[in-house]
Design an enzyme around this catalytic site. Structure first.
Site, PDB file in Angstrom:
ATOM      1  N   ARG A  71     -43.779 -46.418  52.046  1.00 62.28           N
ATOM      2  CA  ARG A  71     -43.657 -47.881  51.986  1.00 62.28           C
ATOM      3  C   ARG A  71     -43.051 -48.457  53.249  1.00 62.28           C
ATOM      4  NH1 ARG A  71     -42.551 -46.201  46.698  1.00 62.28           N
ATOM      5  NH2 ARG A  71     -40.348 -46.170  47.225  1.00 62.28           N
ATOM      6  N   GLU A 108     -31.461 -33.838  47.047  1.00 55.66           N
ATOM      7  CA  GLU A 108     -30.633 -33.504  45.889  1.00 55.66           C
ATOM      8  C   GLU A 108     -31.034 -32.159  45.295  1.00 55.66           C
ATOM      9  OE1 GLU A 108     -29.390 -35.588  41.662  1.00 55.66           O
ATOM     10  OE2 GLU A 108     -30.421 -36.762  43.188  1.00 55.66           O
TER      11      GLU A 108
END
Length: 187
Positions: A71, A108
């Protein structure tokens, strides 16, 4: 570099916010996804966003804009055109042909790698990184390593939306090394 926070023109923040849709439980239960596609579909809102990002290019004397996949491409390319500077896409590893520079970073739950064409950034460039959302800051932080690895200077980072509760700013600030971080909207 010490700068004052960028202030959107009157009414622009409200316009942008009104075109960002909350989608509950996407992409998984418990997540509130911030969907910017209604903003992109509205020519007034998209133009106002492009103007704001182009103004940051001018403010920080950027010579190139880096857009982060995917994006970030949508926001960075028109801002670069409006500011009259070059656009450089930062892609996931293996998506660019030819010689690339790469940067691996921790996620993560694992590792990721991003790349840029080796010849697209040079020592004389001042680069503004643009993305849609600052979440944990990992991709933006890795992009700064790519920029510096190419010998270019970081002019700053600009995002449409900062998710303050994810603490990406805290992760990114040391890597900025004094360059500005502008979030047009923080939630």
């Amino acid at each position: 570099m010490t700068t004052q926070a960028y202030e959107l023109p009157s009414g622009v923040r409200e316009l942008l916010l009104s075109r960002i849709r909350d989608v509950t439980d996407y992409p998984k239960p418990g997540v509130m996804f911030k969907d910017i596609t209604p903003l992109l579909a509205d020519p007034e809102a998209f133009s106002a966003l492009t103007d704001a990002l182009a103004a940051l290019c001018d403010r920080y004397a950027a010579t190139k804009v880096v857009g982060l996949e995917a994006r970030g491409f949508i926001l960075a390319a028109p801002a670069a055109v409006r500011a009259g500077v070059g656009f450089v896409p930062v892609r996931k590893a293996g998506k660019l042909p030819g010689a690339t520079l790469s940067q691996t970073y921790e996620l993560e739950y694992g590792r990721a790698e991003i790349e840029v064409h080796a010849e697209d950034l040079t020592e004389g460039d001042r680069v503004l990184v643009i993305d849609d959302v600052l979440a944990t800051g990992g991709t933006a932080e890795a992009s700064l390593g790519l920029i510096r690895g190419a010998g270019a200077r970081v002019a700053g980072v600009a995002v449409l939306l900062e998710l303050g509760f994810l603490s990406g700013r805290g992760r990114l600030l040391p890597a900025l090394d004094g360059a500005p971080l502008d979030a047009l909207i923080t939630v």
